[in-house]
Design an enzyme around this catalytic site. Structure first.
Site, PDB file in Angstrom:
ATOM      1  CE  LYS A 195      -3.836   2.253   2.253  1.00 56.09           C
ATOM      2  NZ  LYS A 195      -4.850   2.211   3.300  1.00 56.09           N
ATOM      3  CE  LYS A 248      -5.895   1.743  -1.278  1.00 52.41           C
ATOM      4  NZ  LYS A 248      -6.012   2.081   0.087  1.00 52.41           N
TER       5      LYS A 248
END
Ligand code: PBG
Length: 324
Positions: A195, A248
């Site tokens: 992330k 992500k």
């Protein structure tokens, strides 16, 4: 005679091209994000994400009905509480908004897979994903305890998959232990393993009311300039017991998706995030691009990069096209 290869032979007709297509997106791949708001009646469009809505408990089932009728099998649930505090109590309250919504959705649609986004930033008054000390530093181990409580509470309410996104070190190990001790040995963890601290999350912070009050998330989310860091994160989460790993954002990170695909045997999830959605919507609204074609190309690109599953705000639109 000059010698060369005739690649165009397999591109001659639509049927032939279909026959040799390597990657395609199916309804089984799609996960639809859903925003549920504690003190909202009806539904409200998110201004920076046209076509995406926040729902109240009174309207959530009609949205779930639409999603399931399109053949989508999973949603990821984000909650906006009516009250925030220092430690994000609303995240693990038995009557918290995600817990209430999960019970309501499960009762009506038991087969729908409910993935709970497990984080604190929507619930803390600081807007950070954990507990903040007097210097503004987000404390790792103290925050882990709260994220475990949140995961267990969400699972008790009926969540099928726990998706921790608060980017603390050790969150998979801690949550796995917490779930096992609570008797949920079969609840999978979909880790937001990779992330990045990304500006592509801008519109989400409108949607989830979760922008940090001060500072940024760079001491816990990853530097977009880094690749090896991503591979270390995946190695740790795998060792700690993750059942799926996520990358992500996705559009500017196809190389990372491919690298993670090569490194792990776990199912790989791409998160096509809010800013990626809003950019496409803005360009399409101006008539500059063909939205449907661009979306299909972006999502197919994620599959090609190695993703198995895709979380996308376009899930309903894509599923509707696939139904035909
Ligand atoms: C919670 C969380 C965020 C997103 C998913 N879970 C926001 C953030 O980390 O700031 C972003 C999703 C998106 O942009 O669509 N921590």
């Amino acid at each position: 005679m000059i010698q060369f290869d005739r690649h165009r032979r397999l591109r001659t007709t639509p049927a032939l091209r279909d026959l040799v297509r390597e990657n395609r997106v199916t309804r089984d791949d799609l996960i639809m994000p859903v925003f549920i708001v504690e003190d909202l009646k009806g539904k409200r469009e998110i201004s920076s994400m046209p076509g995406v809505y926040q729902f109240g408990l009174d309207t959530i089932l009609s949205e779930i009905k639409a999603i399931t009728e399109l053949g989508i099998k999973a949603i990821i649930l984000f909650g906006l509480p009516s009250h925030k505090d220092d430690v994000g109590t609303g995240a693990w309250a038995d009557d918290g908004i995600v817990q209430q919504a999960t019970r309501k959705i499960k009762a009506a649609y038991p087969d729908l897979i409910i993935i709970a986004d497990t984080c604190l930033c929507e619930y803390t008054s600081t807007g950070h994903c954990g507990v903040v000390d007097e210097n503004g530093y987000v404390l790792n181990d103290e925050s882990l305890k709260l994220i475990v409580k949140t995961a267990v509470s969400q699972t008790k309410a009926g969540a099928d998959i726990i998706a921790p996104s608060n980017a603390m070190d050790g969150f998979v190990a801690a949550i796995r232990q917490g779930l096992d001790e609570a008797g949920f040995v079969n609840t999978p963890i979909m880790s937001y393993a990779v992330k990045y601290a990304s500006s592509f999350y801008g519109p989400f912070r409108d949607a989830a009311n979760s922008a940090p009050e001060f500072g940024d998330r760079k001491s816990y989310q990853m530097d977009p300039a880094n690749r090896l860091d991503a591979l270390r994160e995946v190695a740790s989460d795998e060792k700690e017991g993750a059942d799926m790993v996520m990358v992500k954002p996705s559009m500017a990170f196809g190389d990372i998706m491919r690298d993670v695909r090569e490194q792990t045997l776990l199912p790989l999830v791409a998160y096509n995030v809010s800013g990626e959605y809003s950019m496409v919507k803005a360009a399409a609204a101006n008539g500059w691009i063909d939205e449907a074609k661009i979306v299909d190309e972006i999502l197919t690109g994620m599959k090609r990069a190695g993703a198995d599953l895709i979380i996308t705000y376009f899930a309903k639109d894509v599923a509707a096209r696939l139904v035909k």
